[in-house]
Design an enzyme around this catalytic site. Structure first.
Site, PDB file in Angstrom:
ATOM      1  N   LYS A  68       0.813  -1.227   0.000  1.00 35.74           N
ATOM      2  CA  LYS A  68       0.000   0.000   0.000  1.00 35.74           C
ATOM      3  C   LYS A  68       0.847   1.278   0.000  1.00 35.74           C
ATOM      4  O   LYS A  68       0.460   2.276  -0.595  1.00 35.74           O
ATOM      5  CB  LYS A  68      -0.923   0.020   1.217  1.00 35.74           C
ATOM      6  N   ASP A 104      -9.729   3.140   2.165  1.00 35.74           N
ATOM      7  CA  ASP A 104      -9.739   2.652   3.557  1.00 35.74           C
ATOM      8  C   ASP A 104     -10.289   3.724   4.489  1.00 35.74           C
ATOM      9  O   ASP A 104     -11.117   3.456   5.364  1.00 35.74           O
ATOM     10  CB  ASP A 104      -8.319   2.290   4.009  1.00 35.74           C
TER      11      ASP A 104
HETATM   12  P1  NDP Z   1       0.084  -2.558  10.505  1.00 33.80           P
HETATM   13  O1  NDP Z   1       1.043  -3.695  10.577  1.00 33.80           O
HETATM   14  O2  NDP Z   1       0.396  -1.429   9.586  1.00 33.80           O
HETATM   15  O3  NDP Z   1      -0.059  -1.927  11.998  1.00 33.80           O
HETATM   16  C1  NDP Z   1      -0.265  -2.763  13.109  1.00 33.80           C
HETATM   17  C2  NDP Z   1      -0.580  -1.906  14.348  1.00 33.80           C
HETATM   18  O4  NDP Z   1      -0.929  -2.796  15.417  1.00 33.80           O
HETATM   19  C3  NDP Z   1       0.607  -1.074  14.850  1.00 33.80           C
HETATM   20  O5  NDP Z   1       0.125   0.110  15.431  1.00 33.80           O
HETATM   21  C4  NDP Z   1       1.198  -2.009  15.926  1.00 33.80           C
HETATM   22  O6  NDP Z   1       1.917  -1.340  16.926  1.00 33.80           O
HETATM   23  C5  NDP Z   1      -0.046  -2.599  16.529  1.00 33.80           C
HETATM   24  N1  NDP Z   1       0.195  -3.882  17.180  1.00 33.80           N
HETATM   25  C6  NDP Z   1       0.419  -5.068  16.573  1.00 33.80           C
HETATM   26  N2  NDP Z   1       0.571  -6.042  17.502  1.00 33.80           N
HETATM   27  C7  NDP Z   1       0.447  -5.450  18.714  1.00 33.80           C
HETATM   28  C8  NDP Z   1       0.488  -5.909  20.049  1.00 33.80           C
HETATM   29  N3  NDP Z   1       0.706  -7.191  20.343  1.00 33.80           N
HETATM   30  N4  NDP Z   1       0.292  -5.018  21.057  1.00 33.80           N
HETATM   31  C9  NDP Z   1       0.054  -3.712  20.777  1.00 33.80           C
HETATM   32  N5  NDP Z   1       0.011  -3.196  19.532  1.00 33.80           N
HETATM   33  C10 NDP Z   1       0.206  -4.064  18.514  1.00 33.80           C
HETATM   34  O7  NDP Z   1      -1.340  -3.202  10.210  1.00 33.80           O
HETATM   35  P2  NDP Z   1      -2.622  -2.574   9.511  1.00 33.80           P
HETATM   36  O8  NDP Z   1      -2.785  -1.178   9.974  1.00 33.80           O
HETATM   37  O9  NDP Z   1      -2.576  -2.833   8.059  1.00 33.80           O
HETATM   38  O10 NDP Z   1      -3.796  -3.525  10.094  1.00 33.80           O
HETATM   39  C11 NDP Z   1      -4.180  -3.495  11.446  1.00 33.80           C
HETATM   40  C12 NDP Z   1      -5.396  -4.396  11.654  1.00 33.80           C
HETATM   41  O11 NDP Z   1      -6.495  -3.878  10.922  1.00 33.80           O
HETATM   42  C13 NDP Z   1      -5.242  -5.838  11.167  1.00 33.80           C
HETATM   43  O12 NDP Z   1      -5.888  -6.676  12.106  1.00 33.80           O
HETATM   44  C14 NDP Z   1      -5.992  -5.875   9.837  1.00 33.80           C
HETATM   45  O13 NDP Z   1      -6.508  -7.152   9.534  1.00 33.80           O
HETATM   46  C15 NDP Z   1      -7.101  -4.898  10.130  1.00 33.80           C
HETATM   47  N6  NDP Z   1      -7.630  -4.236   8.930  1.00 33.80           N
HETATM   48  C16 NDP Z   1      -8.991  -4.185   8.774  1.00 33.80           C
HETATM   49  C17 NDP Z   1      -9.541  -3.536   7.704  1.00 33.80           C
HETATM   50  C18 NDP Z   1     -11.011  -3.509   7.537  1.00 33.80           C
HETATM   51  O14 NDP Z   1     -11.475  -3.085   6.463  1.00 33.80           O
HETATM   52  N7  NDP Z   1     -11.788  -3.912   8.519  1.00 33.80           N
HETATM   53  C19 NDP Z   1      -8.695  -2.850   6.689  1.00 33.80           C
HETATM   54  C20 NDP Z   1      -7.269  -2.960   6.946  1.00 33.80           C
HETATM   55  C21 NDP Z   1      -6.779  -3.629   8.043  1.00 33.80           C
HETATM   56  P3  NDP Z   1       3.511  -1.079  16.810  1.00 33.80           P
HETATM   57  O15 NDP Z   1       3.653   0.171  15.987  1.00 33.80           O
HETATM   58  O16 NDP Z   1       3.958  -0.938  18.194  1.00 33.80           O
HETATM   59  O17 NDP Z   1       4.101  -2.286  16.124  1.00 33.80           O
END
Ligand code: NDP
Length: 289
Positions: A68, A104
């Site tokens: 993306k 999005d």
């Molecule tokens: P990214 O990998 O870009 O970001 C992940 C985020 O989650 C970061 O802020 C990360 O924090 C945080 N995170 C991950 N694991 C943990 C943890 N164990 N504890 C605390 N924080 C955590 O992912 P996306 O933004 O692309 O996606 C995020 C979620 O959204 C996914 O579950 C995805 O499936 C869902 N999604 C849903 C959509 C929809 O249309 N409903 C569309 C797109 C995504 P840190 O910076 O500290 O790593």
């Protein structure tokens, strides 16, 4: 029926074999009697894939993890909003020119605005990844008061700086009052579905709580929000609406959201009990789009 006139659409990503987008888009093409198919295209080399889209004349593609952001600088043009977000999830092939859009943010804003007016509302945005970024820019456009909380504080700080808002530690999340909470982290996603990104005590009656995680649909955060008397929005709402917005860009017509939801519910292995009730769903799905 597929014939020589059939137009081709798809999703580029890696992995992409578990994407729900082919179900969403092909369902709409079928119902609207549009002679088109939408395929999942697992891509190793993005630049070559973009040349392939032009060479083969695909009409449009969705973009998902991990492309993306990378795709943003490789397109011929991007629209104003995706230019601000610096992330593209939708491409239109206009006579060999690839134009990028981001739906999005739109999917998330539509899902929220169905329940609440966003202007001047105090919003806790959980996360600083790709989706949090898109949602943050959407909220900024809607003039919400955003505060970012993220596990990695440096990423929270960077996103807050771009959004022109504040970020805070978890201790402040617990102390402050919120109108809206949006979980844009992957916390609570299967197989870690016993987890919630924030303590239950933060959730107060009347608050609007949206979780973009859709696997399961009824995340622990949403279950606890319901128990506390919050208004809840599940991840399927954003998923359905970002797809509907993509279709509107590609075919110029808005598809029926209710039918898209039903297709997605079925794909997630659950049939809704009532049209307005989102059940817990758990399918073998890796990413939203
Ligand atoms: P990214 O990998 O870009 O970001 C992940 C985020 O989650 C970061 O802020 C990360 O924090 C945080 N995170 C991950 N694991 C943990 C943890 N164990 N504890 C605390 N924080 C955590 O992912 P996306 O933004 O692309 O996606 C995020 C979620 O959204 C996914 O579950 C995805 O499936 C869902 N999604 C849903 C959509 C929809 O249309 N409903 C569309 C797109 C995504 P840190 O910076 O500290 O790593």
């Amino acid at each position: 029926m597929i014939d020589a006139q059939t137009e081709l659409y798809g999703i580029i990503g890696n992995p992409v074999r578990h994407s729900l987008s082919p179900i969403l888009h092909n369902g709409v093409f079928r119902r609207m009697e549009i002679n088109a198919v939408y395929l999942a295209l697992e891509v190793k080399h993005l630049k070559e894939a973009l040349s392939g889209i032009k060479a083969l004349g695909l009409r449009g593609v969705s973009v998902t993890i991990p492309f993306k952001t990378e795709v943003f600088s490789l397109l011929d043009e991007v629209d104003e909003v995706s230019g601000k977000i610096k992330s593209v999830n939708t491409i239109v092939n206009k006579e060999g020119n690839l134009i990028g859009y981001n739906t999005d943010w739109q999917g998330a804003m539509e899902a929220l605005e169905e329940k609440v007016n966003l202007k001047e509302k105090k919003v806790l945005l959980l996360g600083a990844g790709g989706s949090a970024r898109a949602i943050g820019f959407g909220l900024k456009e809607k003039m919400s008061q955003i505060i970012v909380y993220n596990r990695s504080q440096n990423r929270a700080e960077a996103l807050a700086k771009e959004l022109g808002c504040n970020h805070c530690p978890l201790s402040s999340v617990e102390e402050m009052e919120w109108d809206i909470i949006v979980n844009a982290t992957s916390v609570g996603m299967y197989p870690h579905d016993a987890e919630s990104p924030i303590p239950k005590e933060v959730l107060k009656k009347g608050m609007v709580v949206m979780d973009i995680v859709y696997q399961p649909l009824r995340t622990r955060l949403l279950q606890e929000a319901e128990e506390q008397g919050c208004v809840t929005i599940d991840g399927l709402e954003m998923l359905a609406r970002q797809g509907a917005a993509q279709l509107e860009i590609w075919i110029g017509r808005r598809p029926d959201l209710k039918e898209i939801r039903e297709d997605l519910w079925r794909a997630l292995g659950r049939v809704p009990l009532t049209p307005s009730l989102s059940p817990a769903g758990r399918g073998e799905v890796a990413d939203a789009s």
